[in-house]
Scaffold this motif. Structure first.
Motif, PDB file in Angstrom:
ATOM      1  N   SER A   1       7.824   8.464  -1.887  1.00 50.70           N
ATOM      2  CA  SER A   1       6.874   9.566  -1.814  1.00 50.70           C
ATOM      3  C   SER A   1       5.706   9.287  -2.749  1.00 50.70           C
ATOM      4  O   SER A   1       5.906   9.086  -3.959  1.00 50.70           O
ATOM      5  N   HIS A   2       4.520   9.248  -2.198  1.00 49.13           N
ATOM      6  CA  HIS A   2       3.295   9.044  -2.974  1.00 49.13           C
ATOM      7  C   HIS A   2       3.400   7.845  -3.906  1.00 49.13           C
ATOM      8  O   HIS A   2       3.021   7.920  -5.075  1.00 49.13           O
ATOM      9  N   GLY A   3       3.943   6.751  -3.415  1.00 45.47           N
ATOM     10  CA  GLY A   3       4.032   5.530  -4.199  1.00 45.47           C
ATOM     11  C   GLY A   3       5.188   5.470  -5.174  1.00 45.47           C
ATOM     12  O   GLY A   3       5.359   4.475  -5.868  1.00 45.47           O
ATOM     13  N   SER A   4       5.984   6.532  -5.239  1.00 50.01           N
ATOM     14  CA  SER A   4       7.134   6.520  -6.142  1.00 50.01           C
ATOM     15  C   SER A   4       8.403   6.205  -5.359  1.00 50.01           C
ATOM     16  O   SER A   4       8.481   6.441  -4.150  1.00 50.01           O
ATOM     17  N   LEU A   5       9.379   5.666  -6.059  1.00 51.63           N
ATOM     18  CA  LEU A   5      10.671   5.392  -5.464  1.00 51.63           C
ATOM     19  C   LEU A   5      11.650   6.412  -6.017  1.00 51.63           C
ATOM     20  O   LEU A   5      11.855   6.496  -7.233  1.00 51.63           O
ATOM     21  N   GLN A   6      12.195   7.199  -5.120  1.00 53.69           N
ATOM     22  CA  GLN A   6      13.111   8.266  -5.502  1.00 53.69           C
ATOM     23  C   GLN A   6      14.484   7.975  -4.909  1.00 53.69           C
ATOM     24  O   GLN A   6      14.610   7.148  -4.011  1.00 53.69           O
TER      25      GLN A   6
ATOM     26  N   LEU B   1      11.160   6.443  -9.978  1.00 52.44           N
ATOM     27  CA  LEU B   1      10.399   5.336 -10.549  1.00 52.44           C
ATOM     28  C   LEU B   1       8.953   5.395 -10.051  1.00 52.44           C
ATOM     29  O   LEU B   1       8.715   5.551  -8.855  1.00 52.44           O
ATOM     30  N   PHE B   2       8.029   5.237 -10.966  1.00 49.53           N
ATOM     31  CA  PHE B   2       6.601   5.273 -10.651  1.00 49.53           C
ATOM     32  C   PHE B   2       5.897   4.069 -11.254  1.00 49.53           C
ATOM     33  O   PHE B   2       6.161   3.709 -12.395  1.00 49.53           O
ATOM     34  N   ARG B   3       4.992   3.478 -10.495  1.00 52.40           N
ATOM     35  CA  ARG B   3       4.080   2.471 -11.063  1.00 52.40           C
ATOM     36  C   ARG B   3       2.886   3.241 -11.596  1.00 52.40           C
ATOM     37  O   ARG B   3       2.279   4.061 -10.893  1.00 52.40           O
ATOM     38  N   ARG B   4       2.541   2.987 -12.837  1.00 53.55           N
ATOM     39  CA  ARG B   4       1.419   3.676 -13.466  1.00 53.55           C
ATOM     40  C   ARG B   4       0.121   2.915 -13.246  1.00 53.55           C
ATOM     41  O   ARG B   4       0.138   1.723 -12.960  1.00 53.55           O
ATOM     42  N   ARG B   5      -0.970   3.582 -13.397  1.00 57.01           N
ATOM     43  CA  ARG B   5      -2.282   2.934 -13.225  1.00 57.01           C
ATOM     44  C   ARG B   5      -2.516   1.839 -14.248  1.00 57.01           C
ATOM     45  O   ARG B   5      -3.256   0.895 -13.997  1.00 57.01           O
ATOM     46  N   ASP B   6      -1.880   1.954 -15.417  1.00 52.78           N
ATOM     47  CA  ASP B   6      -2.053   0.937 -16.460  1.00 52.78           C
ATOM     48  C   ASP B   6      -1.154  -0.285 -16.244  1.00 52.78           C
ATOM     49  O   ASP B   6      -1.118  -1.190 -17.063  1.00 52.78           O
ATOM     50  N   GLY B   7      -0.409  -0.302 -15.113  1.00 53.74           N
ATOM     51  CA  GLY B   7       0.448  -1.432 -14.804  1.00 53.74           C
ATOM     52  C   GLY B   7       1.872  -1.296 -15.295  1.00 53.74           C
ATOM     53  O   GLY B   7       2.732  -2.089 -14.928  1.00 53.74           O
TER      54      GLY B   7
ATOM     55  N   SER C   1       0.824  -1.206   0.000  1.00 50.93           N
ATOM     56  CA  SER C   1       0.000   0.000   0.000  1.00 50.93           C
ATOM     57  C   SER C   1       0.865   1.267   0.000  1.00 50.93           C
ATOM     58  O   SER C   1       0.377   2.355  -0.319  1.00 50.93           O
ATOM     59  N   VAL C   2       2.148   1.123   0.323  1.00 54.71           N
ATOM     60  CA  VAL C   2       3.074   2.263   0.360  1.00 54.71           C
ATOM     61  C   VAL C   2       3.928   2.319  -0.902  1.00 54.71           C
ATOM     62  O   VAL C   2       4.111   3.380  -1.493  1.00 54.71           O
ATOM     63  N   ILE C   3       4.473   1.170  -1.315  1.00 55.36           N
ATOM     64  CA  ILE C   3       5.322   1.106  -2.514  1.00 55.36           C
ATOM     65  C   ILE C   3       5.166  -0.279  -3.135  1.00 55.36           C
ATOM     66  O   ILE C   3       5.074  -1.280  -2.417  1.00 55.36           O
ATOM     67  N   ASP C   4       5.117  -0.333  -4.441  1.00 55.32           N
ATOM     68  CA  ASP C   4       5.024  -1.611  -5.146  1.00 55.32           C
ATOM     69  C   ASP C   4       6.289  -2.416  -4.842  1.00 55.32           C
ATOM     70  O   ASP C   4       7.396  -1.981  -5.162  1.00 55.32           O
ATOM     71  N   PRO C   5       6.153  -3.572  -4.208  1.00 50.66           N
ATOM     72  CA  PRO C   5       7.339  -4.346  -3.835  1.00 50.66           C
ATOM     73  C   PRO C   5       8.168  -4.817  -5.029  1.00 50.66           C
ATOM     74  O   PRO C   5       9.373  -4.981  -4.906  1.00 50.66           O
ATOM     75  N   THR C   6       7.540  -5.005  -6.190  1.00 46.80           N
ATOM     76  CA  THR C   6       8.340  -5.397  -7.357  1.00 46.80           C
ATOM     77  C   THR C   6       9.277  -4.268  -7.766  1.00 46.80           C
ATOM     78  O   THR C   6      10.392  -4.511  -8.222  1.00 46.80           O
ATOM     79  N   LEU C   7       8.830  -3.044  -7.561  1.00 44.88           N
ATOM     80  CA  LEU C   7       9.647  -1.879  -7.891  1.00 44.88           C
ATOM     81  C   LEU C   7      10.821  -1.742  -6.922  1.00 44.88           C
ATOM     82  O   LEU C   7      11.970  -1.572  -7.341  1.00 44.88           O
ATOM     83  N   SER C   8      10.553  -1.841  -5.635  1.00 46.61           N
ATOM     84  CA  SER C   8      11.632  -1.697  -4.657  1.00 46.61           C
ATOM     85  C   SER C   8      12.629  -2.853  -4.762  1.00 46.61           C
ATOM     86  O   SER C   8      13.850  -2.634  -4.682  1.00 46.61           O
TER      87      SER C   8
ATOM     88  N   THR D   1       7.952  -3.530 -17.354  1.00 47.69           N
ATOM     89  CA  THR D   1       8.208  -4.190 -16.076  1.00 47.69           C
ATOM     90  C   THR D   1       9.054  -3.296 -15.167  1.00 47.69           C
ATOM     91  O   THR D   1       9.728  -2.373 -15.636  1.00 47.69           O
ATOM     92  N   ALA D   2       9.035  -3.611 -13.896  1.00 49.05           N
ATOM     93  CA  ALA D   2       9.859  -2.868 -12.941  1.00 49.05           C
ATOM     94  C   ALA D   2      11.339  -3.024 -13.276  1.00 49.05           C
ATOM     95  O   ALA D   2      12.105  -2.050 -13.220  1.00 49.05           O
ATOM     96  N   SER D   3      11.757  -4.212 -13.644  1.00 47.78           N
ATOM     97  CA  SER D   3      13.171  -4.444 -13.986  1.00 47.78           C
ATOM     98  C   SER D   3      13.598  -3.618 -15.192  1.00 47.78           C
ATOM     99  O   SER D   3      14.708  -3.077 -15.224  1.00 47.78           O
ATOM    100  N   GLN D   4      12.725  -3.504 -16.178  1.00 46.67           N
ATOM    101  CA  GLN D   4      13.046  -2.680 -17.348  1.00 46.67           C
ATOM    102  C   GLN D   4      13.141  -1.201 -16.971  1.00 46.67           C
ATOM    103  O   GLN D   4      13.998  -0.478 -17.477  1.00 46.67           O
ATOM    104  N   ALA D   5      12.257  -0.755 -16.088  1.00 47.20           N
ATOM    105  CA  ALA D   5      12.293   0.642 -15.637  1.00 47.20           C
ATOM    106  C   ALA D   5      13.588   0.923 -14.887  1.00 47.20           C
ATOM    107  O   ALA D   5      14.214   1.969 -15.071  1.00 47.20           O
ATOM    108  N   VAL D   6      14.002  -0.007 -14.033  1.00 51.14           N
ATOM    109  CA  VAL D   6      15.249   0.144 -13.285  1.00 51.14           C
ATOM    110  C   VAL D   6      16.431   0.214 -14.247  1.00 51.14           C
ATOM    111  O   VAL D   6      17.319   1.055 -14.099  1.00 51.14           O
TER     112      VAL D   6
END
Length: 127
Positions: free
Chosen positions: A50-55, A71-77, A26-33, A100-105
């Protein structure tokens, strides 16, 4: 060439990563972190949520550096990589979108200069 660090990462960076990794979805997408933590370059930077983003900051104390994209998770996934402090007029605000989160990283990591990291124990004024 991958960034290699010889134990010069401040303890506060390590502790903050442990905090980020233990946050609920609910705080941060665990796949992103988890994806960001798996990247040695990003793991050496100070993480912030901050607000669901990883800075990220290149320093461990406020005022943070404002030069690392977020890094931000978008509503479209999908995931966005965004320069938070760009005005938009520069055309550089959004670095890109990834499936994917890995591609964003990987996208974010590729934008960072080789000599960035690990975070310094100090403020942006010390960089």
């Amino acid at each position: 060439m991958a960034a290699e660090f010889d134990g010069s990462i401040p303890g506060s960076v390590t502790r903050e990563w442990q905090s980020v990794l233990s946050e609920p979805s609910s705080v941060i997408d665990p796949t992103l972190s988890r994806a960001a933590y798996a990247n040695p370059k990003l793991r050496s930077l100070f993480p912030l949520i901050s607000h669901g983003s990883l800075q990220f900051s290149r320093c461990t104390r406020y005022p943070w550096s404002r030069d690392v994209p977020s890094l931000f998770r978008r509503r479209d996934g999908h995931f966005s990589v965004i320069h938070m402090w760009e005005t938009g007029e520069s055309g550089l605000r959004e670095v890109g979108v990834a499936d994917t989160a890995s591609q964003a990283v990987a996208l974010l990591s590729a934008t960072l200069p080789e000599d960035w990291g690990p975070a310094i124990d100090g403020t942006a004024d010390d960089l």
